[in-house]
Scaffold this motif. Structure first.
Motif, PDB file in Angstrom:
ATOM      1  N   TYR A 163      -8.499  11.142 -13.982  1.00  0.00           N
ATOM      2  CA  TYR A 163      -7.838   9.944 -13.467  1.00  0.00           C
ATOM      3  C   TYR A 163      -8.838   8.810 -13.294  1.00  0.00           C
ATOM      4  CZ  TYR A 163      -4.174  13.253 -12.103  1.00  0.00           C
ATOM      5  OH  TYR A 163      -3.209  14.225 -12.106  1.00  0.00           O
ATOM      6  N   ALA A 164      -8.399   7.613 -13.651  1.00  0.00           N
ATOM      7  CA  ALA A 164      -9.090   6.381 -13.275  1.00  0.00           C
ATOM      8  C   ALA A 164      -8.069   5.528 -12.535  1.00  0.00           C
ATOM      9  CB  ALA A 164      -9.616   5.642 -14.502  1.00  0.00           C
ATOM     10  N   MET A 165      -8.432   5.058 -11.339  1.00  0.00           N
ATOM     11  CA  MET A 165      -7.484   4.344 -10.482  1.00  0.00           C
ATOM     12  C   MET A 165      -8.020   2.965 -10.136  1.00  0.00           C
ATOM     13  SD  MET A 165      -6.898   7.670  -8.134  1.00  0.00           S
ATOM     14  CE  MET A 165      -8.577   8.148  -8.539  1.00  0.00           C
ATOM     15  N   TYR A 166      -7.093   2.027  -9.989  1.00  0.00           N
ATOM     16  CA  TYR A 166      -7.487   0.674  -9.616  1.00  0.00           C
ATOM     17  C   TYR A 166      -7.176   0.432  -8.150  1.00  0.00           C
ATOM     18  CZ  TYR A 166      -7.776  -4.367  -9.302  1.00  0.00           C
ATOM     19  OH  TYR A 166      -8.112  -5.640  -8.915  1.00  0.00           O
ATOM     20  N   ASP A 167      -8.215   0.319  -7.353  1.00  0.00           N
ATOM     21  CA  ASP A 167      -8.129  -0.094  -5.958  1.00  0.00           C
ATOM     22  C   ASP A 167      -7.298   0.883  -5.123  1.00  0.00           C
ATOM     23  OD1 ASP A 167      -8.935  -1.667  -3.888  1.00  0.00           O
ATOM     24  OD2 ASP A 167      -7.878  -3.469  -4.521  1.00  0.00           O
ATOM     25  N   VAL A 168      -7.292   0.658  -3.835  1.00  0.00           N
ATOM     26  CA  VAL A 168      -6.544   1.472  -2.887  1.00  0.00           C
ATOM     27  C   VAL A 168      -5.380   0.649  -2.350  1.00  0.00           C
ATOM     28  CG1 VAL A 168      -8.035   0.764  -0.964  1.00  0.00           C
ATOM     29  CG2 VAL A 168      -6.678   2.846  -0.763  1.00  0.00           C
ATOM     30  N   ARG A 169      -4.235   1.278  -2.198  1.00  0.00           N
ATOM     31  CA  ARG A 169      -3.119   0.607  -1.545  1.00  0.00           C
ATOM     32  C   ARG A 169      -3.346   0.665  -0.038  1.00  0.00           C
ATOM     33  NH1 ARG A 169       1.641   0.464  -4.194  1.00  0.00           N
ATOM     34  NH2 ARG A 169       2.140  -1.046  -2.551  1.00  0.00           N
ATOM     35  N   PRO A 170      -3.409  -0.457   0.639  1.00  0.00           N
ATOM     36  CA  PRO A 170      -3.632  -0.425   2.090  1.00  0.00           C
ATOM     37  C   PRO A 170      -2.481   0.260   2.808  1.00  0.00           C
ATOM     38  CG  PRO A 170      -3.077  -2.647   1.353  1.00  0.00           C
ATOM     39  CD  PRO A 170      -3.286  -1.828   0.123  1.00  0.00           C
ATOM     40  N   ALA A 171      -2.810   0.969   3.871  1.00  0.00           N
ATOM     41  CA  ALA A 171      -1.803   1.698   4.636  1.00  0.00           C
ATOM     42  C   ALA A 171      -0.920   0.735   5.417  1.00  0.00           C
ATOM     43  CB  ALA A 171      -2.485   2.682   5.587  1.00  0.00           C
ATOM     44  N   TRP A 172       0.313   1.171   5.658  1.00  0.00           N
ATOM     45  CA  TRP A 172       1.260   0.394   6.459  1.00  0.00           C
ATOM     46  C   TRP A 172       1.182   0.832   7.916  1.00  0.00           C
ATOM     47  CZ3 TRP A 172       5.177   2.111   9.609  1.00  0.00           C
ATOM     48  CH2 TRP A 172       6.064   1.136  10.103  1.00  0.00           C
ATOM     49  N   TYR A 173       1.355  -0.136   8.833  1.00  0.00           N
ATOM     50  CA  TYR A 173       1.395   0.166  10.258  1.00  0.00           C
ATOM     51  C   TYR A 173       2.505  -0.642  10.918  1.00  0.00           C
ATOM     52  CZ  TYR A 173      -3.074   2.310   9.339  1.00  0.00           C
ATOM     53  OH  TYR A 173      -4.064   3.102   8.812  1.00  0.00           O
ATOM     54  N   PRO A 174       3.112  -0.104  11.985  1.00  0.00           N
ATOM     55  CA  PRO A 174       4.222  -0.808  12.641  1.00  0.00           C
ATOM     56  C   PRO A 174       3.788  -2.165  13.178  1.00  0.00           C
ATOM     57  CG  PRO A 174       4.081   1.476  13.391  1.00  0.00           C
ATOM     58  CD  PRO A 174       2.846   1.205  12.594  1.00  0.00           C
ATOM     59  N   GLY A 175       4.762  -3.067  13.246  1.00  0.00           N
ATOM     60  CA  GLY A 175       4.510  -4.388  13.796  1.00  0.00           C
ATOM     61  C   GLY A 175       4.711  -4.419  15.301  1.00  0.00           C
ATOM     62  N   GLU A 176       4.756  -5.621  15.841  1.00  0.00           N
ATOM     63  CA  GLU A 176       4.837  -5.799  17.291  1.00  0.00           C
ATOM     64  C   GLU A 176       6.083  -5.152  17.877  1.00  0.00           C
ATOM     65  OE1 GLU A 176       4.542  -9.449  20.582  1.00  0.00           O
ATOM     66  OE2 GLU A 176       4.642  -9.869  18.424  1.00  0.00           O
ATOM     67  N   ASP A 177       7.191  -5.156  17.124  1.00  0.00           N
ATOM     68  CA  ASP A 177       8.442  -4.582  17.612  1.00  0.00           C
ATOM     69  C   ASP A 177       8.651  -3.149  17.138  1.00  0.00           C
ATOM     70  OD1 ASP A 177       9.226  -6.967  18.919  1.00  0.00           O
ATOM     71  OD2 ASP A 177       9.865  -7.813  16.997  1.00  0.00           O
ATOM     72  N   GLY A 178       7.662  -2.575  16.457  1.00  0.00           N
ATOM     73  CA  GLY A 178       7.798  -1.224  15.938  1.00  0.00           C
ATOM     74  C   GLY A 178       7.454  -0.165  16.972  1.00  0.00           C
ATOM     75  N   ARG A 179       7.815   1.061  16.667  1.00  0.00           N
ATOM     76  CA  ARG A 179       7.509   2.198  17.536  1.00  0.00           C
ATOM     77  C   ARG A 179       6.491   3.100  16.840  1.00  0.00           C
ATOM     78  NH1 ARG A 179      11.599   2.827  21.595  1.00  0.00           N
ATOM     79  NH2 ARG A 179      10.281   4.549  22.327  1.00  0.00           N
ATOM     80  N   LEU A 180       6.076   4.165  17.553  1.00  0.00           N
ATOM     81  CA  LEU A 180       5.076   5.100  17.030  1.00  0.00           C
ATOM     82  C   LEU A 180       3.806   4.348  16.618  1.00  0.00           C
ATOM     83  CD1 LEU A 180       7.435   7.373  14.918  1.00  0.00           C
ATOM     84  CD2 LEU A 180       6.117   8.114  16.906  1.00  0.00           C
ATOM     85  N   ARG A 181       3.292   3.548  17.540  1.00  0.00           N
ATOM     86  CA  ARG A 181       2.121   2.743  17.217  1.00  0.00           C
ATOM     87  C   ARG A 181       1.101   2.795  18.348  1.00  0.00           C
ATOM     88  NH1 ARG A 181       1.721  -2.084  19.927  1.00  0.00           N
ATOM     89  NH2 ARG A 181       3.590  -3.145  20.713  1.00  0.00           N
ATOM     90  N   TYR A 182      -0.096   2.273  18.040  1.00  0.00           N
ATOM     91  CA  TYR A 182      -1.148   2.151  19.039  1.00  0.00           C
ATOM     92  C   TYR A 182      -0.781   1.080  20.071  1.00  0.00           C
ATOM     93  CZ  TYR A 182      -4.537   4.870  16.277  1.00  0.00           C
ATOM     94  OH  TYR A 182      -5.199   5.856  15.611  1.00  0.00           O
TER      95      TYR A 182
END
Length: 486
Positions: A163-182
């Motif tokens: 495999y040769a891959m181009y770049d990493v897809r950045p991870a998703w994180y909840p926003g201000e109104d989201g749950r299960l977050r820091y």
């Protein structure tokens, strides 16, 4: 979720991939189209520490187009979109696949945006790291599409994948109104990268063979990690956590051995780079009881345990855990299945349970019901135990004292030393505190100092592995999904 920069990158990849099949003279007939639309509601019985919203309606669709291009070539495109009425960060579009595939007698090539699955375990998947996980769709094991080119071929009885891959897809994180977050939000627009000597190009290889009755796979990944660690931006007016992605080398092995009716499974990894060098091992088994109680029911058990050499916090939820799950297949006309499971940490007194029910109805509909429950028996950190040191530090910044007394700095650093913060992260704290000590005035503009003690306390909580379930204990939920397939 997908920034404009990534939309441009994906767009270029899709265009280049699309040009390959278009040039084929076989592009004479239209291919097939399939997909689904989804209505979803997630309900949290409790409010969280940071968000009072409890009901999260959402909708999604997935559309797949497949086109045969003669006897040896195929074009596949799968687009996915999610819209959430509460958490704006969960509104996104993703190309799951956009691939040109070419098949030879003993080989296959793929170019475009694709999906790859590595590993043999069901609960703890430590070797599967080609694609970024779609964390917006957890607990389901969905993945973001990865720009790549791959070659797989047989060498005798052995399968080789490159495999040769181009770049990493950045991870998703909840926003201000989201749950299960820091407690602090993630600044997903200002990630930091250490891309190493190969820049945005990553590489991976896998070798799979059979030794007697045992299936063996060896793999190596050299690229930017899919699991970042976090640093604080030290902006007390707008406190955020910044993801840091670093180049890693990970060597892995996975094994499957049939022992009578039991499938024994194991995965092991060794990784260098990123926040620290570590080893991780998962072992377990899968066993199916067919015709349970002389009925049509089949019950499959999954039992796995994970051990990770890291003692410090490193963005991983599973490090010293045991997982047990059962899948009950009713084998009825509605293809009904029930999954129940629990994962317990044998280092800390915490666990979470989950269930999943699915069945079809009518000719085109599916109903899924999912739930998760989090149990944290570890004592919660008491802000009163940290109040005097944190308040003294806050008062010195607000007063603009230059320099801040060394004892105040030492007292704050001692609070972090009592957690499981990683060495790189702690070194970053020391460097930033040294700058604050010399000139605190640059950290006091437009700051509401009534909120600074809570921010500093939240940073300590995030830095301690014993608190990972305490942070989300009130985020237990039940989720209902209805799918229409076409």
């Amino acid at each position: 979720m997908i920034t404009k920069k990534w939309q441009r990158k994906i767009g270029r990849t899709l265009l280049y991939s699309a040009l390959l099949p278009i040039t084929s003279s076989a592009f004479a007939e239209w291919g097939s189209v399939s997909g689904w639309v989804n209505a979803q509601t997630r309900f949290y019985p409790d409010t969280s520490e940071y968000v009072e919203e409890q009901t999260y309606p959402a909708a999604a669709f997935e559309l797949t187009y497949s086109q045969d291009l003669g006897d040896s070539d195929q074009f596949i495109a799968t687009l996915f979109a999610r819209g959430d009425s509460v958490d704006d960060e969960r509104n996104y579009l993703d190309a799951r696949e956009f691939l040109w595939l070419h098949h030879g007698e003993n080989f296959q090539t793929r170019v475009g945006v694709g999906q790859v699955s590595w590993g043999v375990n069901e609960i703890f998947k430590i070797t599967d790291l080609i694609n970024q996980k779609d964390r917006a769709e957890l607990p389901f094991q969905k993945k973001l599409g990865q720009p790549m080119a791959s070659l797989s071929f047989y060498w005798g009885e052995q399968l080789i994948e490159l495999y040769a891959m181009y770049d990493v897809r950045p991870a998703w994180y909840p926003g201000e109104d989201g749950r299960l977050r820091y407690p602090l939000l993630i600044d997903a627009d200002n990630q930091k990268y250490d891309r190493g000597k190969t820049g945005k190009t990553d590489f991976a290889a896998k070798w799979k063979t059979r030794w007697g009755d045992m299936d063996i796979s060896l793999s190596h990944f050299y690229g930017v990690t899919r699991d970042p660690y976090f640093i604080f931006n030290y902006d007390f007016a707008d406190p955020l956590l910044i993801p840091v992605y670093e180049k890693v080398n990970q060597t892995s092995i996975d094994l499957v051995y049939p022992w009578g009716d039991v499938l024994l499974k194991a995965e092991a990894t060794y990784q260098t780079g990123s926040i620290e060098q570590f080893e991780s091992v998962v072992g377990g088994f899968e066993y199916t009881q067919g015709g349970l109680f002389d009925s049509n029911l089949d019950l499959t058990w999954y039992v796995e345990a994970i051990w990770d050499s890291r003692d410090q916090i490193d963005g991983t939820l599973f490090d010293h855990d045991i997982g047990i799950a059962g899948r009950l297949a009713l084998n009825d006309a509605r293809d009904s299945n029930l999954v129940l499971g629990v994962v317990a940490d044998y280092e800390y007194d915490e666990a979470f349970g989950y269930f999943f029910w699915t069945n079809t109805f009518g000719s085109s509909w599916t109903l899924n019901i999912t739930g998760q429950y989090f149990l944290a028996n570890e004592p919660r950190l008491d802000p009163a135990e940290y109040a005097s040191e944190i308040q003294a530090f806050t008062d010195e910044i607000e007063a603009g004292t230059t320099p801040i007394p060394q004892q105040v700095i030492d007292d704050m650093l001692a609070l972090y030393e009592g957690t499981t913060i990683g060495k790189k992260q702690f070194d970053r704290v020391v460097e930033e505190f040294d700058r604050i000590q010399i000139d605190p005035t640059g950290y006091s503009e437009d700051v509401d100092f009534d909120n600074v003690p809570q921010t500093l306390f939240d940073l300590i909580r995030i830095s301690d592995n014993s608190q990972k379930m305490n942070l989300i204990e009130r985020d237990a939920y039940i989720q209902v999904d209805v799918f229409y397939h076409f």
